[in-house]
Motif scaffolding. Structure first.
Motif, PDB file in Angstrom:
ATOM      1  N   ASP A 104       5.050   3.719   5.219  1.00  0.00           N
ATOM      2  CA  ASP A 104       4.066   3.903   4.155  1.00  0.00           C
ATOM      3  C   ASP A 104       4.068   5.398   3.822  1.00  0.00           C
ATOM      4  N   MET A 106       2.106   6.985   1.664  1.00  0.00           N
ATOM      5  CA  MET A 106       0.829   7.514   1.184  1.00  0.00           C
ATOM      6  C   MET A 106       0.359   8.743   1.988  1.00  0.00           C
ATOM      7  N   GLU A 123       4.263   2.261  -9.791  1.00  0.00           N
ATOM      8  CA  GLU A 123       3.565   1.039  -9.380  1.00  0.00           C
ATOM      9  C   GLU A 123       4.531   0.077  -8.687  1.00  0.00           C
ATOM     10  N   ARG A 126       4.663   0.202  -4.933  1.00  0.00           N
ATOM     11  CA  ARG A 126       3.409  -0.021  -4.192  1.00  0.00           C
ATOM     12  C   ARG A 126       3.300  -1.489  -3.771  1.00  0.00           C
ATOM     13  N   SER A 130      -0.405   0.001  -0.349  1.00  0.00           N
ATOM     14  CA  SER A 130       0.328   1.137   0.241  1.00  0.00           C
ATOM     15  C   SER A 130       1.519   1.501  -0.633  1.00  0.00           C
ATOM     16  N   LEU A 131       1.908   2.754  -0.544  1.00  0.00           N
ATOM     17  CA  LEU A 131       3.051   3.215  -1.341  1.00  0.00           C
ATOM     18  C   LEU A 131       4.251   3.346  -0.399  1.00  0.00           C
ATOM     19  N   TYR A 132       5.240   2.471  -0.603  1.00  0.00           N
ATOM     20  CA  TYR A 132       6.405   2.479   0.286  1.00  0.00           C
ATOM     21  C   TYR A 132       7.590   3.216  -0.334  1.00  0.00           C
ATOM     22  N   ARG A 400       2.113  -7.829  -4.772  1.00  0.00           N
ATOM     23  CA  ARG A 400       1.275  -6.685  -5.105  1.00  0.00           C
ATOM     24  C   ARG A 400      -0.005  -7.118  -5.773  1.00  0.00           C
TER      25      ARG A 400
END
Lengths: 400, 293
Positions: A104, A106, A123, A126, A130-132, A400
């Protein structure tokens, strides 16, 4: 005396050794970066990494691989519980499937890094809040047509069908059974307002009805066309029009086949407007990365406006930050016009865990309709039922 | 250590590098491929803790896929016809170039050329010959004939082109085997036959051909086992979709869908077929030797 000298000598050597080891320990880590580039692109990419090393003191070992190989290598490293890769580039197509293999991001990214990146593209990286993934380079399709035969590029489906009827057997589509075919189909589905997850709504049916008609004019070899073979057919004038990614521009220019006779134009608009599939590479950090902190610094650097301008200028890649377009020389703007025009209409593929299976259903549906001439409605209903089963079996947290 | 033991050790040491090579690069990966074929990854999210092994699910998927059966069909048709063409052309060439004709050395070199050229180069040249705007159609068009779509995916014509190109590439091997067999026939036999008034077709059919049979058998065994592994020719000429064969089917699943299990499943089937075929040949060979003996 001799013994004392030897003892001092040994102590001195030991001290020197410890000093050297301590210095070694203080040296910055050397990162390993798996990147999907061609050999020529690797050469062009290296100066940017040298800049990064100069700024941070972190060396980067660039390993050029294909996306599928990067995926396999990372899977093996994660299974083994240790690995070489720090930063990897992931094809947008694999984002959902590889999410469990990457960290992750973030906690590792700051607001400055994320501000200014194309929102749709960001986007797509995400999942579950979480932002992968951070977009590295973007890509989408445009229409390549031969201006010797087609004076004005078709701007709508009707005009495209007119051109197809005028030149039977001379239209191209990447219709081999692979992801490229899905990218071609999904553009039409979105242009008709369809939902790729449903497969049989009004938009999907309109798109498939159109493709059934358009398919009549496809070159018989279209069944085996992929990105490179369809481009080769365009070069040899076996086809006069097809849809492809920006990599075709330098290749056509090299052969002096662009800007004449081939021209790049935006994709034709459907009943609900224009649309193109988001492609490209995303940066991620392996869950077993040996140097995650330093890897995050590299990711931040590659997402910066400086790096994005470098990609536009030296590699002809589409930037993730719209501001970086200004690095594109004026004369090249004309050549890339078709791609630039499509930028606001780009959409990511459905971010569902079962995307790969869904994509295969679309490929099979297309082939049933276009090559085997099966009825559109019944065929799409049949595959929509399978898509519903996939949806039912999919764990909700991966959507998502 | 006795002399005999020393000798055994020496022979073992000589064989050791080949054994290590076979174990590490052929046998080990082969077993791993079979394991993958019998493994079902539990989901798209690999590595998944609940992958199933052993399972025949991959095989049931494979056997339910019509594309696989098309690949099997092509994988049977292409080698059979290719070997037949190679034998006929190779034999004709060998008979012709075993004669004392002017420029025999040059012609022999030319006959070997297709095999000398690297396979990928040869195939790209062939693609340029047979493509829609290729050399062959240019010749036809300049002769006021209409061009032919030689490489139309899934057509019989394309299948024929694949057979022809594959045969063309490897005919020199058959030619070499048969030429060396022809040249090893003692000249006395020809002379005796001529004294008896045997010439032409009768000489070939009753004297030369029976003497060539062991060499023909060698050529058939070598080539047919190799021909079943066909891969590059259909792939380069037509892509996977054009004329699928088992190995290109496996390649397609490996490269386009990252589905190692199904790819290994297809190659396992191919390996079993080739092993069975090799076993059959060895049996036939031994039987032939016993009859001869």
């Amino acid at each position: 005396m001799l013994r004392r000298l030897a003892a001092f000598g040994l102590i001195g050597l030991a001290l020197l050794g410890s000093l050297l080891m301590a210095c070694q320990g203080q040296r910055e880590a050397s990162l390993t970066f798996y990147l999907a580039v061609l050999p020529s692109e690797k050469e062009a990419y290296q100066p940017l990494l040298r800049d990064f090393s100069k700024q941070t003191g972190i060396a980067v070992n660039l390993v050029a691989q294909q996306y599928a190989e990067i995926r396999r290598a990372l899977q093996a490293e994660v299974i083994a519980g240790r690995g070489l890769a720090d930063v990897i580039e992931v094809d947008v197509y694999y984002l959902a499937a590889m999410q469990s293999l990457v960290k992750d991001l973030m906690p590792l990214m700051n607001a400055e890094t994320l501000t200014g990146i194309n929102a749709e593209a960001l986007e797509a990286g995400r999942f579950g809040g979480s932002l992968y993934y951070i977009p590295h380079r973007l890509s989408w399709q445009a229409m390549v047509y031969n201006s010797h035969y087609i004076e004005n590029p078709p701007a709508t489906w009707e005009e495209l069908l007119d051109v197809a009827r005028r030149y039977p057997g001379r239209m191209g589509l990447k219709a081999a059974q692979y992801e490229g075919l899905t990218c071609d189909i999904l553009s039409f589905v979105w242009q008709a307002g369809g939902d790729p997850l449903r497969m049989n709504d009004a938009g999907c049916l309109a798109a498939m009805n159109f493709l059934a008609a358009y398919g009549e004019a496809l070159n018989p070899s279209a069944r085996s066309y992929k990105e490179n073979s369809v481009l080769e057919a365009q070069q040899k004038e076996e086809i006069y029009l097809h849809f492809n990614w920006p990599f075709v521009v330098p290749l056509l220019q090299e052969k002096q086949l662009l800007p004449e006779p081939n021209v790049v134009a935006p994709l034709p608009a459907g009943p609900k407007g224009k649309a193109a599939v988001l492609g490209g590479g995303y940066l991620a950090i392996s869950t077993v990365a040996p140097h995650p902190e330093e890897a995050a610094r590299l990711v931040r650097f590659l997402a910066s406006a400086q790096a994005q301008r470098f990609f536009v200028k030296h590699l002809g890649w589409m930037p993730t930050r719209p501001e970086a377009w200004d690095a594109l020389p004026q004369e090249m703007r004309k050549v890339y016009h078709g791609f630039i025009e499509m930028a606001p209409h780009v959409k990511p593929r459905p971010p569902v865990e079962y995307y790969e299976s869904l994509s295969r259903l679309w490929q099979q549906a297309f082939r049933d309709i276009v090559f085997d001439h099966k009825p559109v409605k019944e065929t799409m209903d049949h595959y929509a039922a399978q898509a519903a089963t996939l949806r039912g079996n999919s764990p909700a947290e991966n959507v998502r | 250590m006795s002399v005999r033991q020393q000798r055994n050790w020496f022979f073992f040491l000589l064989v050791l590098p080949s054994l290590v090579y076979l174990l590490l690069l052929i046998i080990g990966p082969s077993f791993y491929a079979v394991k993958l074929a019998l493994t079902v990854p539990a989901g798209i999210h690999a590595p998944h803790p609940t992958a199933r092994f052993p399972s025949l699910v991959n095989f049931s998927h494979l056997f339910a896929d019509p594309e696989f059966w098309l690949a099997v069909r092509n994988n049977l048709i292409i080698p059979v016809f290719s070997v037949i063409v190679e034998l006929i052309v190779g034999l004709c060439l060998a008979l012709l170039l075993s004669q004392k004709i002017v420029g025999r050395g040059v012609f022999r070199t030319i006959a070997l050329l297709p095999f000398v050229v690297p396979e990928i180069v040869f195939l790209i040249i062939m693609k340029s010959v047979f493509s829609e705007h290729g050399y062959l159609n240019s010749v036809l068009e300049t002769s006021n004939l209409s061009g032919v779509f030689w490489l139309e995916p899934r057509s019989l014509l394309a299948l024929g082109v694949v057979i022809l190109v594959d045969a063309w590439h490897v005919t020199p091997i058959v030619f070499l085997i048969l030429l060396s067999a022809l040249e090893s026939i003692p000249t006395d036999i020809y002379e005796a036959a001529r004294i008896d008034g045997t010439t032409g077709w009768t000489l070939f059919w009753y004297i030369v051909f029976p003497l060539l049979i062991p060499a023909i058998l060698v050529a058939v065994v070598l080539r047919s086992i190799d021909a079943f592994r066909i891969f590059a020719t259909p792939l380069v000429l037509l892509g996977f979709e054009g004329t699928p064969v088992i190995s290109s089917y496996a390649y397609h699943y490996w490269i386009d869908y990252s589905n190692e299990s199904l790819a290994c499943c297809a190659t396992t089937v191919l390996a079993i077929v080739i092993l069975a075929l090799s076993y059959l040949y060895v049996k036939l060979w031994k039987q032939a030797e016993r009859i001869e003996g």
